[in-house]
Design a protein around this motif. Sequence first.
Motif, short mmCIF file in Angstrom:
data_model
loop_
_atom_site.label_atom_id
_atom_site.label_comp_id
_atom_site.label_asym_id
_atom_site.label_seq_id
_atom_site.Cartn_x
_atom_site.Cartn_y
_atom_site.Cartn_z
N UNK C 142 0.86 -1.33 0.13
CA UNK C 142 -0.28 -0.06 -0.14
C UNK C 142 0.81 1.19 -0.09
N UNK C 266 -11.89 -4.65 1.28
CA UNK C 266 -10.62 -4.76 1.76
C UNK C 266 -10.49 -3.11 2.15
N UNK C 283 -7.96 2.90 0.56
CA UNK C 283 -7.29 1.81 -0.56
C UNK C 283 -8.35 1.50 -1.43
N UNK C 284 -9.61 1.47 -1.06
CA UNK C 284 -10.46 0.91 -2.30
C UNK C 284 -10.80 1.96 -3.25
N UNK C 285 -10.21 3.17 -3.07
CA UNK C 285 -10.48 4.22 -4.10
C UNK C 285 -9.12 5.02 -4.06
N UNK C 286 -7.91 4.33 -4.46
CA UNK C 286 -6.69 4.89 -4.12
C UNK C 286 -6.36 6.20 -5.02
N UNK C 327 -4.64 -1.53 -7.40
CA UNK C 327 -3.67 -2.75 -6.48
C UNK C 327 -2.48 -3.12 -7.06
#
Lengths: 407, 407, 407, 407
Positions: C142, C266, C283-286, C327
Motif C-alpha cells: 500500500x 478490503x 485503499x479502495x479508491x486510491x 492494487x
Amino acid sequence: MEAWKRRLRMGMVGGGQGAFIGWVHRMAANLDGQIDFTAGCFSRDPENTKVTARQLYVSASRAYATWQEMVDKESRLPADERIDFVSIVTQNVSHFDIAKAFLERGFHVVMDKPMTYNLEQAEELVKIVEKTGLVFCLTHNYTGHPLVRHARGLFRSGEMGRVRRVFVEYLQDFLMAPVEKEGNKQAVWRTDPKQAGLVGTMGDAGTHCENLLSYITGERITEVCADFTTFLPDRVLEEDAGVLFRLSGGGRGTMTISQVATGEENGLTIRIYAEKGAILWAQENPNYLHIYRYNEPRQTISRGHKEYLSDLATGSTRVPTGHPEGYLEAFANIYCGAAAAIRSHLDRKPMKTEEYNFPTVYDGLCGMRFVLKAGESAKLGSAWVKVQGPQGLASADKSHGEPSTEA
Amino acid sequence: MEAWKRRLRMGMVGGGQGAFIGWVHRMAANLDGQIDFTAGCFSRDPENTKVTARQLYVSASRAYATWQEMVDKESRLPADERIDFVSIVTQNVSHFDIAKAFLERGFHVVMDKPMTYNLEQAEELVKIVEKTGLVFCLTHNYTGHPLVRHARGLFRSGEMGRVRRVFVEYLQDFLMAPVEKEGNKQAVWRTDPKQAGLVGTMGDAGTHCENLLSYITGERITEVCADFTTFLPDRVLEEDAGVLFRLSGGGRGTMTISQVATGEENGLTIRIYAEKGAILWAQENPNYLHIYRYNEPRQTISRGHKEYLSDLATGSTRVPTGHPEGYLEAFANIYCGAAAAIRSHLDRKPMKTEEYNFPTVYDGLCGMRFVLKAGESAKLGSAWVKVQGPQGLASADKSHGEPSTEA
Amino acid sequence: MEAWKRRLRMGMVGGGQGAFIGWVHRMAANLDGQIDFTAGCFSRDPENTKVTARQLYVSASRAYATWQEMVDKESRLPADERIDFVSIVTQNVSHFDIAKAFLERGFHVVMDKPMTYNLEQAEELVKIVEKTGLVFCLTHNYTGHPLVRHARGLFRSGEMGRVRRVFVEYLQDFLMAPVEKEGNKQAVWRTDPKQAGLVGTMGDAGTHCENLLSYITGERITEVCADFTTFLPDRVLEEDAGVLFRLSGGGRGTMTISQVATGEENGLTIRIYAEKGAILWAQENPNYLHIYRYNEPRQTISRGHKEYLSDLATGSTRVPTGHPEGYLEAFANIYCGAAAAIRSHLDRKPMKTEEYNFPTVYDGLCGMRFVLKAGESAKLGSAWVKVQGPQGLASADKSHGEPSTEA
Amino acid sequence: MEAWKRRLRMGMVGGGQGAFIGWVHRMAANLDGQIDFTAGCFSRDPENTKVTARQLYVSASRAYATWQEMVDKESRLPADERIDFVSIVTQNVSHFDIAKAFLERGFHVVMDKPMTYNLEQAEELVKIVEKTGLVFCLTHNYTGHPLVRHARGLFRSGEMGRVRRVFVEYLQDFLMAPVEKEGNKQAVWRTDPKQAGLVGTMGDAGTHCENLLSYITGERITEVCADFTTFLPDRVLEEDAGVLFRLSGGGRGTMTISQVATGEENGLTIRIYAEKGAILWAQENPNYLHIYRYNEPRQTISRGHKEYLSDLATGSTRVPTGHPEGYLEAFANIYCGAAAAIRSHLDRKPMKTEEYNFPTVYDGLCGMRFVLKAGESAKLGSAWVKVQGPQGLASADKSHGEPSTEA
C-alpha cells in the motif's frame, strides 16, 4: 435579526388534505416564526377546506368555500386583521385567475410554479404586477439554497469566467407506472393537458432547470433544440425530453429531463464549465458545492462556512456547517425574501424589483417562454427555435432582483 | 488457466519515446506474462526507434527504420521467430495503410482507435479483414472493464427491460489551453484535421461513447442530432459537442463530449435508464456499478464478487473484490481477448468473429459512421441524420463477438 | 526511463496453482517489462510446481521440487543465468528459513508480509540482511500508491504540522463464515496459529496499518492498548481487534481491524488529523487523497497531476490523471523500487538503505514488534504496553529508506 | 393528521441573542405549526431577554428577568394561558435546578443535553420525573432522523443479527484554535469545568454517540476503556478521546471523539457490523442509510420510500424522497414526540414512558453514567471500568420508550 412589530398574516388557496405542496409552503412559512397562518380556501371541496382549517388552527370564519369568497371577504376585513399575502398552490390552470384577483384587491402574492397555463396569461400577469406594484414571488425554491446563491456570486463576479458548457438535468421516476390511472392526484393533473398546460414534464421540471441555470449564470437561453418522448401508452404530454440549448453569452448546454428515469428520486443537478472554473451542485446533496479548476485540486465548498462564503450564502443559512439543511430550509428562504419585500411595503418603503431576493414574475415569464419554445422545437423535429427573454415586454429585464448581463 | 505452449510474439508500430498510448499497450500486453515484446518500428525517427528498442530490450535487428521494412522483414523470418501480431498505435491518418500491409502479409492486428482517417478506409478495412480471415482487434479498452461486461449481461438478458434513456458523456480539459502551440504532441495532431480526420473530439472521445453504449445495450444509434462548438481561437475541429440520439430499440439519448471541460480528467460516464432498471458506471471509479430499480433500494455492484457477477465479469478480474483494478487491467483484458483469438489460429481452430471477446472491425466501422454523421448533422444546423449500422456491408452485423439484438 | 542492459531474472518460492498472492507478485513484476520470470519452487507439492511452471513458461529444469534444491542449484548456475532475486510468497511460518537461505547464498529477496512467524526470527533476519548487505524488500504494497507517497511528503515536510489524531482501519469479511472448514486455503492457514503465528488478523492486517501510518507520518507507535475478539466458535486467533495507540510525536490513534466486518471488502482506510491539515486516503479508491484544513474548502487531490503532486508521487504513476490505477500498479511500484536497488548492486554502486523506495527489513521488524505487543496488551486486559522501534537493534532507525524524525 | 383542539404553549429558559441552540429549538418547535412560542427567560441579562422577546413576538409581560420568576408567575396564570411546557437550553450547570423547579410546579420539560452537571443530579432528576409523572424529553436530536429510526427497526427485529462491532465517531474542529480566549461563547463554557462539568468533549459529543448506538442497537455499553487528550495549552478538559467499549450483547466497539479534528464539521458517523448485516449512517448526509450484507451488493436506503421503510421512519418524514431533510427536521421530530406525550396528558390519557418516541430521563442518566465512567477510565490509565445501565435505579430500564432487549 431586526425586530418587526408583528408577524405577517398569510392566507392560502389550495393545499387541502392530500396535497403535497401546500404542506411545504406552510412549513416553509412557519419555520422562522415570522408568519401567522390565518385564512384559506384549501380545496374546491368545502368539506376538505373545513377539515384542513381545523387541522391548521385557522378559525372557521376564515375558511372560505371559494377563492372568490376569500378574496372578497378578506379585502373587507379591517387592515389589522386581514391577510398580508396569499400563497397560491393550486394547479397551473387556475394560477392566473386567482393571482389576478388577489393582486387587484391589493394582496401580495406568493405562487407555486410554473407560473401560468399559457404564455398569454404569463404576459398579462407581468402587466398586472407592474401596474399594482405589489410583491409577486414565484417559488422556484431551489434558488433558496445557500450554495446556489454562493454559486451565483462566483459567476456574477467574473471569478469563473465566461460560461462554455452547461449540463442541467432533472430526473425522477414519478411517472414510471401509469399512476394517473391509479388515483395519484398529482399524476392525474400533471398528465392532463387541460390542467397542466401544453407541456408535461418540461413545465414541471424544465422551468426549474431554466430558472436555476439563469439564476446562477446570469445568462438567458437564447435558442433551444428539443426532442420530446412519451414511453407509456395513453400519455399525451411528454414524459422525457432531451434538449440542446445556447446561452446569451455564447455557451452551449444540454438539458435532460425525465419522469420515467428508473430509480431517480428528485435528481436535479447542474454543472457549469466556464473558462476559469466549473461548479457542480446537486439538489439531493445541497450542502456541498463542488468547484473544479484547471490543474488544481478539486474543492468542496460546504454550507455554513462564514470564512469563505458570500454574505448572501451565509445570510441564507440557519444552522452551522455540518448540520445539514434541506429542501424546506431553502423553500423557507424564498418565503423570507418575500416577507422582507412585503414588510418593505408595510413600512412604506417598498423595495424595487431589482432588490428582490426571490424569483419574480419576470422569471416566471422566462420560464414559460422557454418551455413553450422547447415544445415548438420538438414539434418541428428538433429545429433550433429562438427564445425571447423578458425584454419582450415594456419592462426591462428584471429577473432575480438584479440586472441581467444579457444586454 | 490453460497452459499454452509458448508466449505470443508481439510487434509494434508507433509508441516511441514521448508517446503515451504505446506504453499503455505494452503494459497491457505485459501484465499476464503471455506475450513477448519482440519487434517494432516505434517512430518515424529511426533514432527514436533505436533508443526505444534498447529501453524495451528489443534486439537491434528487430528495430526497424520504417513500418514497410518491418512488415517485409518480419514476414521473411522463420515461423518460430517472427511476430504473431502487430499493435498499431500511430496517428489515425496512417492506421489504414499499416493495418492493410500487415494483414495482407498474414499478421494479426491490434489497433488503437478511432479505426481510420475516413469512412472509405473503414469500409475497405472491413473487406480486408473479412478476406484475410485474420484477427483484428480495436482497442476500445473501456469494454474491458469487468463491470461493463457485467452490465452488458444485464441488458442482453432482458433483466433491465427496454432501454428508454441513455446519458453518455466524456469530459476532459486536455485542450483548455492552446497546448498544441506549446508543443504537446498529442494536442498537435489531435487538433490538426490533416492528422486527426474530419472530426476532433468526437473522433477521439465520441467513438468511445458510441462503442460503450452499443456494447452494453446491444443497440445501435440510428439517428443523430449534433451541435459542435469550438471555443479557443485558431482551432478548426470541434472541442465540444452536444448530441441527441435515437436508438434502434426506440430509446433516446444525450451524448456530451468536451475537451475544454474545466477540471475534468477522463470523465467517461454512462447511465442507462430502462423499463425495469437503470445502471450507472463511471470510468474514473470503475470498480463499482450502480443499479437503480423502481421503488427499491439502490444497489452497488462491486467488482470481484463471484457470488453475484456474471462469468464474463468474473473471468475478466485479476484480484479479489476490494483490491481496485483500473485502466491498465481493462486494457489488458482486451489484449487477453485478442491473444485468445490469435492462439485459436495457431491451434488451427480459428474462433469466429461472433466468439471474439473484444471490439472488432465492425465496431470500428460503426464508430466511424457515427462520428461522421454527427459531423454532418452539426454542419446542417443540428438536423437529424440517419446512421447506418454495420449491416451496410455484405457482412452481417458482427460486432463485439455476438449477434446484435437489433435484427 | 534509463535503459538497463538486461531484464532482471526473478525466481519465486510459493505461489503455485490456487494461491492468490503469487499471481499478484508475478503480475506486479511483469507490468513494466523489466523482469523475466525464470525459476521457482511453487508448492510443497512437486506436481503443482510442474504444472505452474508450464503455465508460466518456466523451463522444467528451473522448476524445483524443494526450495532447498532451488537455492542450491540456482547458486551453482553461471552468473548470467541464475536468478537475481527471489520472491518469497509462502506462509509466515516458513518465511525466515527461506529468506535466510537465499540471502546467505547471495540472492536478493522480496518477501510478502508479515515478515516472520515470531519476533526472534525478525530480529535475526535484520542481522542477516545487515551482514549480507543484500537487498531485502518487504511488500507492504500500500505504500506503493502514488497518493500515499504524496501524503508522506505532506507530513515529512511539516506542511501538515504535528499529528494529533490518527484513525486507521482494515475491515474485511473474509472470515464471516467458517470458511477454513470448507477448504479455503488462505483461511485454513490464517486461522491456524501454527502457520500464522501468535496473532491472527493483527498479523495479516495490523502490520499493514502500522506500516502505512508510520510511512506517511514518519512516526512510530510507542504504546498500544488492545482489545481482541473472536466471534466464531472454534477459532483460536483473534478475528477482530480494537486498538488505542500513542505516537512518538505525542499524537493519539485508534486502529480497528476485523475480518468479520459484514460486507466489507478490503477496507483499509487512514485518516490523520494534524495541526495544520488532515488527510484521508482509502485503499479502495486510491486515486484520490482528501485534504481538510481549518476553515477552508476541502480539497481532493487526484493522482497524476504533475502540476501539484510531489515528484515521488508523479514518478510512481503510469497513466494520466483520470485513468484509474489500482492494487497491481501500487504493488508494481514496490517491485520497481526493489529492482532499482538490485540493479544498483549489479552496477556495483549499491544504494544505501536510506535510499530505498520500498519497505525494508526494519519496517518488518517494527510491524512484528507492534502486533506482538498488541497481543500482549490484549492478554493483559488492554493494559498499555510499550512498543520498541527498530532502534532496539544496533542498527539505527532505517525504515522506508530515510531517517525517521523520531530521534 | 389528527386535529388537536389548540396549539401547545411553549416557554423557554435560555436561548437569548447570540445563543445557537435556542434558535434551533424554536425552529424545531415552529416547523409543524403545532406550538405557540409564548414565554421565556432568555438570558441572565434581563436586557437580552427583553430584546429577544421582542424579536420573537413574546409579549413583554411573559418575558421574565429570572427563571425563578418565570416558573412562579407562569404557574399562577390561568390554565388556558400558562405555558404547557418549558424548553431548557441553558448550560449544563443550571439544567438540574431549572428542570426540578418547573417539574415540581407541574410543567412538562424539554431539555437540551447532556442532562446534568454531575451524576447525583441525574439520579435525582430521574426520581423527580418518576414522582411527578410529567413528560421529560431530552433532545438527543439525532434519533429524530427517519433513517436512524429505520435502522433501529433492523436491529430490534433481529434482521441484522447479533451485533459484533460498532464504530461511532463524532469529529469537529470547533476547538482547533483557542477560541474561548477570543470570546466564542459556546467555547468559553464548554472548556470551563465549572460550567461544562467533569468531562469536556465527551459530555458534549460522547453522550450523543452513546445515545445513538444504544437507540439503534437496543444494547447498552457495559464496559469502557478510554484515553483522553488535551492538545492546546491551558485547556483543562479533554478535547479528544479514543474509547474502546463492550456491549451488553457481547459486541465490541470503538468510539472516537474530537473537537480538534482539523477540517471536520459535525462528523457524527455510526457503523454497526452484525452477524447478518451491517449499517452505516452519517449525520452529515442523513438522507441515506447504507446496508452491507455478506456476498451481496451493497444497498442504499433512501429516506421517504414508503415501499420499503418502516412505519416509524415513514411517519417521521415531511417531504418526498429526493427532497433532502436535515438537522432541523430531525430536531422537530423530537418535538413532535414530546408534543404528542404532552397532549396525552391534556387529554387525560397520559402515555407510558415505554410509549414515548423521544429520549427520556433514563437515556439522560445512561449518558451521564457512560461519560463519567469514561472519565474514570481515562484517569486510571485506560483501565476497563464497568458502566451501569438505568437498572441501577428502582425504575426498570425504560429508555427510548420501549423495553430494552438487554434483560
